[in-house]
Design a protein around this motif. Structure first.
Motif, PDB file in Angstrom:
ATOM      1  N   MET A 216       0.832  -1.200   0.000  1.00 50.77           N
ATOM      2  CA  MET A 216       0.000   0.000   0.000  1.00 50.77           C
ATOM      3  C   MET A 216       0.871   1.256   0.000  1.00 50.77           C
ATOM      4  N   GLY A 217       1.964   1.212   0.756  1.00 52.25           N
ATOM      5  CA  GLY A 217       2.883   2.336   0.774  1.00 52.25           C
ATOM      6  C   GLY A 217       3.526   2.559  -0.583  1.00 52.25           C
ATOM      7  N   ILE A 218       3.920   1.465  -1.228  1.00 51.05           N
ATOM      8  CA  ILE A 218       4.507   1.563  -2.567  1.00 51.05           C
ATOM      9  C   ILE A 218       3.481   2.104  -3.551  1.00 51.05           C
ATOM     10  N   GLY A 219       2.242   1.626  -3.452  1.00 52.68           N
ATOM     11  CA  GLY A 219       1.186   2.103  -4.341  1.00 52.68           C
ATOM     12  C   GLY A 219       0.929   3.590  -4.177  1.00 52.68           C
ATOM     13  N   LEU A 220       0.939   4.068  -2.930  1.00 55.62           N
ATOM     14  CA  LEU A 220       0.759   5.491  -2.650  1.00 55.62           C
ATOM     15  C   LEU A 220       1.915   6.307  -3.214  1.00 55.62           C
ATOM     16  N   LEU A 221       3.126   5.838  -3.001  1.00 58.34           N
ATOM     17  CA  LEU A 221       4.310   6.548  -3.495  1.00 58.34           C
ATOM     18  C   LEU A 221       4.324   6.619  -5.014  1.00 58.34           C
ATOM     19  N   GLN A 222       3.984   5.515  -5.683  1.00 55.74           N
ATOM     20  CA  GLN A 222       3.995   5.498  -7.143  1.00 55.74           C
ATOM     21  C   GLN A 222       2.916   6.399  -7.732  1.00 55.74           C
ATOM     22  N   ALA A 223       1.763   6.467  -7.084  1.00 55.42           N
ATOM     23  CA  ALA A 223       0.710   7.372  -7.554  1.00 55.42           C
ATOM     24  C   ALA A 223       1.175   8.822  -7.437  1.00 55.42           C
ATOM     25  N   TYR A 224       1.845   9.143  -6.333  1.00 61.05           N
ATOM     26  CA  TYR A 224       2.355  10.499  -6.124  1.00 61.05           C
ATOM     27  C   TYR A 224       3.443  10.843  -7.141  1.00 61.05           C
ATOM     28  N   LEU A 225       4.364   9.904  -7.375  1.00 62.67           N
ATOM     29  CA  LEU A 225       5.440  10.158  -8.334  1.00 62.67           C
ATOM     30  C   LEU A 225       4.905  10.328  -9.748  1.00 62.67           C
ATOM     31  N   PHE A 226       3.902   9.531 -10.102  1.00 60.15           N
ATOM     32  CA  PHE A 226       3.310   9.644 -11.446  1.00 60.15           C
ATOM     33  C   PHE A 226       2.701  11.029 -11.613  1.00 60.15           C
ATOM     34  N   MET A 227       1.985  11.503 -10.603  1.00 58.32           N
ATOM     35  CA  MET A 227       1.389  12.834 -10.651  1.00 58.32           C
ATOM     36  C   MET A 227       2.466  13.907 -10.741  1.00 58.32           C
ATOM     37  N   LEU A 228       3.506  13.763  -9.922  1.00 59.59           N
ATOM     38  CA  LEU A 228       4.584  14.756  -9.867  1.00 59.59           C
ATOM     39  C   LEU A 228       5.314  14.857 -11.204  1.00 59.59           C
ATOM     40  N   LEU A 229       5.636  13.711 -11.800  1.00 59.94           N
ATOM     41  CA  LEU A 229       6.343  13.706 -13.078  1.00 59.94           C
ATOM     42  C   LEU A 229       5.474  14.250 -14.203  1.00 59.94           C
ATOM     43  N   THR A 230       4.181  13.953 -14.152  1.00 57.91           N
ATOM     44  CA  THR A 230       3.266  14.485 -15.165  1.00 57.91           C
ATOM     45  C   THR A 230       3.253  16.006 -15.123  1.00 57.91           C
ATOM     46  N   ILE A 231       3.190  16.575 -13.915  1.00 61.97           N
ATOM     47  CA  ILE A 231       3.228  18.031 -13.771  1.00 61.97           C
ATOM     48  C   ILE A 231       4.541  18.587 -14.308  1.00 61.97           C
ATOM     49  N   ALA A 232       5.644  17.912 -14.020  1.00 62.45           N
ATOM     50  CA  ALA A 232       6.958  18.362 -14.485  1.00 62.45           C
ATOM     51  C   ALA A 232       7.043  18.351 -16.005  1.00 62.45           C
ATOM     52  N   TYR A 233       6.454  17.345 -16.645  1.00 65.67           N
ATOM     53  CA  TYR A 233       6.501  17.254 -18.099  1.00 65.67           C
ATOM     54  C   TYR A 233       5.604  18.309 -18.741  1.00 65.67           C
ATOM     55  N   PHE A 234       4.473  18.607 -18.116  1.00 66.47           N
ATOM     56  CA  PHE A 234       3.632  19.695 -18.605  1.00 66.47           C
ATOM     57  C   PHE A 234       4.380  21.023 -18.491  1.00 66.47           C
ATOM     58  N   LYS A 235       5.103  21.202 -17.398  1.00 71.26           N
ATOM     59  CA  LYS A 235       5.875  22.428 -17.215  1.00 71.26           C
ATOM     60  C   LYS A 235       6.928  22.570 -18.309  1.00 71.26           C
ATOM     61  N   ALA A 236       7.657  21.489 -18.581  1.00 74.87           N
ATOM     62  CA  ALA A 236       8.705  21.534 -19.596  1.00 74.87           C
ATOM     63  C   ALA A 236       8.138  21.870 -20.969  1.00 74.87           C
ATOM     64  N   ALA A 237       6.934  21.391 -21.260  1.00 75.08           N
ATOM     65  CA  ALA A 237       6.327  21.624 -22.568  1.00 75.08           C
ATOM     66  C   ALA A 237       5.726  23.025 -22.679  1.00 75.08           C
ATOM     67  N   MET A 238       5.255  23.590 -21.554  1.00 69.75           N
ATOM     68  CA  MET A 238       4.531  24.857 -21.596  1.00 69.75           C
ATOM     69  C   MET A 238       5.379  26.061 -21.191  1.00 69.75           C
ATOM     70  N   GLU A 239       6.561  25.825 -20.677  1.00 70.77           N
ATOM     71  CA  GLU A 239       7.393  26.908 -20.167  1.00 70.77           C
ATOM     72  C   GLU A 239       7.868  27.820 -21.290  1.00 70.77           C
ATOM     73  N   LEU A 240       7.741  29.137 -21.098  1.00 74.13           N
ATOM     74  CA  LEU A 240       8.204  30.112 -22.064  1.00 74.13           C
ATOM     75  C   LEU A 240       9.662  30.490 -21.781  1.00 74.13           C
ATOM     76  N   GLU A 241      10.285  31.145 -22.772  1.00 74.34           N
ATOM     77  CA  GLU A 241      11.708  31.475 -22.659  1.00 74.34           C
ATOM     78  C   GLU A 241      11.985  32.355 -21.445  1.00 74.34           C
ATOM     79  N   GLU A 242      11.139  33.377 -21.232  1.00 71.70           N
ATOM     80  CA  GLU A 242      11.391  34.304 -20.122  1.00 71.70           C
ATOM     81  C   GLU A 242      11.174  33.630 -18.775  1.00 71.70           C
ATOM     82  N   GLU A 243      10.295  32.615 -18.734  1.00 75.35           N
ATOM     83  CA  GLU A 243      10.021  31.905 -17.479  1.00 75.35           C
ATOM     84  C   GLU A 243      11.178  30.976 -17.130  1.00 75.35           C
ATOM     85  N   ARG A 244      11.894  30.520 -18.140  1.00 74.81           N
ATOM     86  CA  ARG A 244      13.013  29.610 -17.902  1.00 74.81           C
ATOM     87  C   ARG A 244      14.106  30.303 -17.126  1.00 74.81           C
ATOM     88  N   HIS A 245      14.223  31.612 -17.292  1.00 77.81           N
ATOM     89  CA  HIS A 245      15.277  32.377 -16.621  1.00 77.81           C
ATOM     90  C   HIS A 245      14.739  33.105 -15.402  1.00 77.81           C
TER      91      HIS A 245
END
Length: 245
Positions: A216-245
């Motif tokens: 159950m702990g592993i399942g909770l951690l993996q659900a959290y990591l999947f959500m976290l990485l998804t947000i990170a990938y959306f950020k990488a795709a949507m980030e503008l040049e000025e926001e990067r700096h």
């Protein structure tokens, strides 16, 4: 892959298949996915029916905690005003994947094999889910940059010039690693539960209960990591040049 013990056989790659129009459907994965989806929908309806501005019940409190977690992650990553849709997406992903993962703790076994396995232990589901998100975050990125071509140019600029073409490999790695991380952990947990279930009932309860708590702990951690990485990938795709700096 099979394990023999006391006349029982475990084949974790085996599914209940239905053949239709030349296609193969893993019926057990489909049923488990529907059950996990119904759990999410029913919990949401319960919260909606009993929502209050006063002292929240346990279900509402759990949903509010997850909503705040998702909102904080989106705000810290890219900003809620930039991607307001990402909060419900992240929250839904977390709850759905958690429901899928926790199906493995149900004490339903037959001949050492779980009757209802978590659908996230089937590579077909996790890759389909990741492919959907992959298309989504690139579509969101293209929309914010004013076109897919501009998004590609922006992404390439973020790399050291001679290695700019490696961004293609980077995107492929994102697409492959996101589902495989989830699949590998949940699949391995299912194998362990199946092996422990081969023990006599008077022995199984102790290691079985301990492992399921760990699972159950592993399942909770993996659900959290999947959500976290998804947000990170959306950020990488949507980030503008000025926001990067």
């Amino acid at each position: 892959m099979s394990v023999l013990a006391e006349g029982a056989t475990i084949n974790p790659t085996e599914h209940t298949e239905v053949h239709l129009a030349g296609l193969v459907f893993n019926l057990d994965t489909i049923i488990a996915t529907v059950i996990a989806s119904l759990i999410v929908i029913i919990l949401g309806l319960i919260v909606r029916a009993k929502i209050t501005s006063g002292v929240p019940n346990r279900t509402q409190l759990a949903f509010e905690t997850i909503a705040k977690l998702a909102r904080d992650q989106v705000e810290d990553s890219i900003g809620v005003k930039v991607a307001p849709f990402l909060v419900p997406v992240a929250m839904s992903l977390f709850i759905f994947i958690l429901a899928c993962n926790w199906l493995s703790v149900l004490p339903l076994h037959w001949n050492g094999h779980p009757i209802l396995e978590p659908p996230t232990a089937d590579v077909n589901l996790v890759f389909a889910l990741s492919l959907l998100l992959f298309i989504w975050w690139h579509a969101a990125g293209a929309r914010r940059h004013g076109g897919f071509g501009k998004q590609v140019v922006h992404t390439v600029k973020g790399h050291f010039a001679p290695f700019a073409p490696l961004w293609i490999i980077e995107e492929i790695v994102h697409l492959v690693s996101l589902p495989l991380r989830l699949f590998g952990n949940i699949f391995a947990g299912g194998i362990m539960v199946s092996l422990l279930a081969l023990l006599p009932a008077y022995v199984f309860w102790l290691p079985g209960a301990g492992w399921k708590l760990f699972d159950m702990g592993i399942g909770l951690l993996q659900a959290y990591l999947f959500m976290l990485l998804t947000i990170a990938y959306f950020k990488a795709a949507m980030e503008l040049e000025e926001e990067r700096h």
